[in-house]
Design an enzyme around this catalytic site. Sequence first.
Site, PDB file in Angstrom:
ATOM      1  N   GLU A 259       0.845  -1.200   0.000  1.00 57.74           N
ATOM      2  CA  GLU A 259       0.000   0.000   0.000  1.00 57.74           C
ATOM      3  C   GLU A 259       0.878   1.247   0.000  1.00 57.74           C
ATOM      4  O   GLU A 259       0.404   2.355   0.213  1.00 57.74           O
ATOM      5  CB  GLU A 259      -0.960  -0.009   1.180  1.00 57.74           C
TER       6      GLU A 259
ATOM      7  N   CYS B  34      -3.627  -3.340   4.339  1.00 57.71           N
ATOM      8  CA  CYS B  34      -2.779  -4.397   4.917  1.00 57.71           C
ATOM      9  C   CYS B  34      -3.293  -5.798   4.593  1.00 57.71           C
ATOM     10  O   CYS B  34      -2.713  -6.791   5.034  1.00 57.71           O
ATOM     11  CB  CYS B  34      -2.679  -4.230   6.427  1.00 57.71           C
TER      12      CYS B  34
ATOM     13  N   HIS C  87      -2.974  -9.783  12.103  1.00 57.48           N
ATOM     14  CA  HIS C  87      -2.371  -8.570  11.564  1.00 57.48           C
ATOM     15  C   HIS C  87      -1.926  -7.739  12.770  1.00 57.48           C
ATOM     16  O   HIS C  87      -2.667  -7.610  13.749  1.00 57.48           O
ATOM     17  CB  HIS C  87      -3.391  -7.797  10.715  1.00 57.48           C
TER      18      HIS C  87
HETATM   19  N1  CAA Z   1       1.355   3.559  30.580  1.00 56.04           N
HETATM   20  C1  CAA Z   1       0.804   2.424  30.078  1.00 56.04           C
HETATM   21  N2  CAA Z   1      -0.151   2.436  29.106  1.00 56.04           N
HETATM   22  C2  CAA Z   1      -0.543   3.630  28.623  1.00 56.04           C
HETATM   23  C3  CAA Z   1      -0.013   4.847  29.123  1.00 56.04           C
HETATM   24  C4  CAA Z   1       0.987   4.770  30.136  1.00 56.04           C
HETATM   25  N3  CAA Z   1       1.545   5.870  30.640  1.00 56.04           N
HETATM   26  N4  CAA Z   1      -0.603   5.848  28.458  1.00 56.04           N
HETATM   27  C5  CAA Z   1      -1.480   5.302  27.588  1.00 56.04           C
HETATM   28  N5  CAA Z   1      -1.441   3.964  27.693  1.00 56.04           N
HETATM   29  C6  CAA Z   1      -2.201   2.970  26.912  1.00 56.04           C
HETATM   30  C7  CAA Z   1      -3.676   3.338  26.801  1.00 56.04           C
HETATM   31  O1  CAA Z   1      -4.396   2.972  27.960  1.00 56.04           O
HETATM   32  C8  CAA Z   1      -4.057   2.523  25.599  1.00 56.04           C
HETATM   33  O2  CAA Z   1      -4.208   1.170  25.954  1.00 56.04           O
HETATM   34  P1  CAA Z   1      -5.622   0.452  25.731  1.00 56.04           P
HETATM   35  O3  CAA Z   1      -5.816   0.476  24.243  1.00 56.04           O
HETATM   36  O4  CAA Z   1      -5.434  -0.906  26.284  1.00 56.04           O
HETATM   37  O5  CAA Z   1      -6.642   1.278  26.438  1.00 56.04           O
HETATM   38  C9  CAA Z   1      -2.796   2.563  24.703  1.00 56.04           C
HETATM   39  O6  CAA Z   1      -1.735   2.987  25.573  1.00 56.04           O
HETATM   40  C10 CAA Z   1      -2.904   3.575  23.570  1.00 56.04           C
HETATM   41  O7  CAA Z   1      -3.152   4.837  24.087  1.00 56.04           O
HETATM   42  P2  CAA Z   1      -4.375   5.740  23.584  1.00 56.04           P
HETATM   43  O8  CAA Z   1      -5.657   4.984  23.708  1.00 56.04           O
HETATM   44  O9  CAA Z   1      -4.245   7.052  24.280  1.00 56.04           O
HETATM   45  O10 CAA Z   1      -4.190   5.918  22.038  1.00 56.04           O
HETATM   46  P3  CAA Z   1      -3.075   6.642  21.190  1.00 56.04           P
HETATM   47  O11 CAA Z   1      -3.225   8.102  21.235  1.00 56.04           O
HETATM   48  O12 CAA Z   1      -1.727   6.103  21.503  1.00 56.04           O
HETATM   49  O13 CAA Z   1      -3.454   6.146  19.755  1.00 56.04           O
HETATM   50  C11 CAA Z   1      -3.858   4.699  17.967  1.00 56.04           C
HETATM   51  C12 CAA Z   1      -3.588   4.767  19.463  1.00 56.04           C
HETATM   52  C13 CAA Z   1      -5.093   5.549  17.657  1.00 56.04           C
HETATM   53  C14 CAA Z   1      -4.148   3.277  17.579  1.00 56.04           C
HETATM   54  C15 CAA Z   1      -2.650   5.274  17.226  1.00 56.04           C
HETATM   55  O14 CAA Z   1      -1.507   4.512  17.500  1.00 56.04           O
HETATM   56  C16 CAA Z   1      -2.859   5.297  15.717  1.00 56.04           C
HETATM   57  O15 CAA Z   1      -3.477   6.230  15.176  1.00 56.04           O
HETATM   58  N6  CAA Z   1      -2.288   4.267  15.031  1.00 56.04           N
HETATM   59  C17 CAA Z   1      -2.425   4.126  13.597  1.00 56.04           C
HETATM   60  C18 CAA Z   1      -3.718   3.415  13.207  1.00 56.04           C
HETATM   61  C19 CAA Z   1      -3.725   1.963  13.600  1.00 56.04           C
HETATM   62  O16 CAA Z   1      -2.705   1.342  13.824  1.00 56.04           O
HETATM   63  N7  CAA Z   1      -4.925   1.384  13.652  1.00 56.04           N
HETATM   64  C20 CAA Z   1      -5.052  -0.035  13.919  1.00 56.04           C
HETATM   65  C21 CAA Z   1      -6.247  -0.617  13.217  1.00 56.04           C
HETATM   66  S1  CAA Z   1      -6.134  -0.263  11.465  1.00 56.04           S
HETATM   67  C22 CAA Z   1      -5.108  -1.473  10.864  1.00 56.04           C
HETATM   68  O17 CAA Z   1      -4.896  -2.474  11.476  1.00 56.04           O
HETATM   69  C23 CAA Z   1      -4.452  -1.239   9.554  1.00 56.04           C
HETATM   70  C24 CAA Z   1      -3.079  -0.725   9.782  1.00 56.04           C
HETATM   71  O18 CAA Z   1      -2.127  -1.489   9.840  1.00 56.04           O
HETATM   72  C25 CAA Z   1      -2.919   0.723   9.959  1.00 56.04           C
END
Ligand code: CAA
Length: 388
Positions: A79, A111, A233
Site C-alpha cells: 500500500e 494491509c 495482523h
Molecule cells: N502507561 C501504560 N499504558 C498507557 C499509558 C501509560 N503511561 N498511556 C497510555 N497507555 C495505553 C492506553 O491505555 C491505551 O491502551 P488500551 O488500548 O489498552 O486502552 C494505549 O496505551 C494507547 O493509548 P491511547 O488509547 O491514548 O491511544 P493513542 O493516542 O496512543 O493512539 C492509535 C492509538 C489511535 C491506535 C494510534 O496509535 C494510531 O493512530 N495508530 C495508527 C492506526 C492503527 O494502527 N490502527 C489499527 C487498526 S487499522 C489497521 O490495522 C491497519 C493498519 O495497519 C494501519
Amino acid sequence: MSIGIDKIGFATAKYRLDMADLAVARDTDPNKYSLGLMLDSLSIAPITEDIVTLGAAAAEQILTKEDKATIDMVIVATETSIDQSKAAAVFIHGLLGIQPFARSFEIKEACYSATAALNYAKLHVTAQAASKVLVIASDIAKYGIKTSGEPTQGAGAVAMLVTNQPRILTFNDDNVAQTRDVMDFWRPNYSTTPFVQGIFSTKQYLDCLKTTWAEYQKRYQGKLEDFAAFCFHIPYPKLARKGLNKLLDKSLSQEKTGQIKANFEASISYSRQIGNIYTGSLYLGLLSLLEKSQSLKAGDKIGFFSYGSGAVSEIFSGQLVAGFEQMLNPDQQASLEKRQRLSVEDYEKLFFEEAQLDDQGNAEFENYATHSFALERIEHHQRLYKRN
Ligand code: CAA
C-alpha cells in the site's frame, strides 16, 4: 494436492528508532509505548531503501538458481507503491533475474493484500502443480512526525514462495473473507502519508475479527481448541493482543490457553522490534512465531486473521509440515540487533527525506546503509537500482 508456503524470507531497514528515545522527544511516558502499544523500537528506512529494495532483499535470501528458473509468477502486495503504473514486481523480477516467462504484478487493499496474493498463488499452483509463485509483502509505514500513528511506524518485506508439497505450511481450504466499506485509514493519491481515524480503526479491526471468526466457526465448526497458535495482523502488538483476548473463551482448557498465549508472545516478538510493516505484518507474525516458539511441532494448526483498512478481513488456517524448522533463518534476531540506532533528530531527517528532482527529473542520494539492494539515483524520472 497440498499447497502452501515452501520458503519464507524477511528484510527490514538497517536503521532503528528506540521507543524510549521517541518518548523523551515527544514528552510521553515511555510506558505508553512499551506497555500501551507494546513496542520497543521501529525500523526506519532511508530514501534509498524502498518497497522494491526491501522486497528484493527478502526474496534474495530464500531463492536458489533453480527457484529463479522455475518461478512463473511474482506478486507484490503493497500500500506504499513507488509508481502509479509500473508494478514493483517488475523491478524485483529484473533485480532477481527470474526467468522471463513469468507474470508479474502488484496488488493493493491496505494491509490485507498479501492474503489476497497468497490466495491467487494457491489457485495458480492448483491449476499448474509444477509452478512456483513468489509472493512479496513490502511496505514502509509512515504516518508523519508527531501524528498519533508515529509510534507505530516501520518498514519491511516478507517474501514467500508458494508451491505444491511445501516444506513449511500447507493451506487448509477454510478461508472466510469479509468486506465492509469504512473510512478508518486511507491515503489519497496526493498524500504521502495516510489519514487515519485511529480509535475507529481499532474498533473496525476488532469487530471484523469478531464477526469473521463467528462466520468461520459457523461454516467450518472451527474451535480455538483445534489451533496451536493464532497469528494476527499487527498494526501494533497491543491491538493484536486485544484480538487474541476476543477469541479466548472460558471453555478452553488451561493448558490450551497457556499454549496459545505463549505462542502469541512468540508471534509478536519481531513486530515489537520493527513496528508496523502493513501488509507484511501478519506474515512477520508467522515468521516470528516459527522462529521463537518453543512448542510448535509438525501437524500443528495455525490460524490467521488478516485485516486491511477500508476494510477487508479474512480468517484461514494452515498446517505445519514436518521439518519446517530447517527452513528458517537462525540469524534473524542477530541481524535485527545490528540495526544502527538513530537519534530522533536523525530519524526525522532520514525517514521523511524527499527526492530533490532537478528540471530533467534527476536526483542523487547520500550513501545510506541498505540491505542487499539500493535505489542508486533517479534519472529522467526513472528509478535506478543497484545490488550492494
Ligand atoms: N502507561 C501504560 N499504558 C498507557 C499509558 C501509560 N503511561 N498511556 C497510555 N497507555 C495505553 C492506553 O491505555 C491505551 O491502551 P488500551 O488500548 O489498552 O486502552 C494505549 O496505551 C494507547 O493509548 P491511547 O488509547 O491514548 O491511544 P493513542 O493516542 O496512543 O493512539 C492509535 C492509538 C489511535 C491506535 C494510534 O496509535 C494510531 O493512530 N495508530 C495508527 C492506526 C492503527 O494502527 N490502527 C489499527 C487498526 S487499522 C489497521 O490495522 C491497519 C493498519 O495497519 C494501519
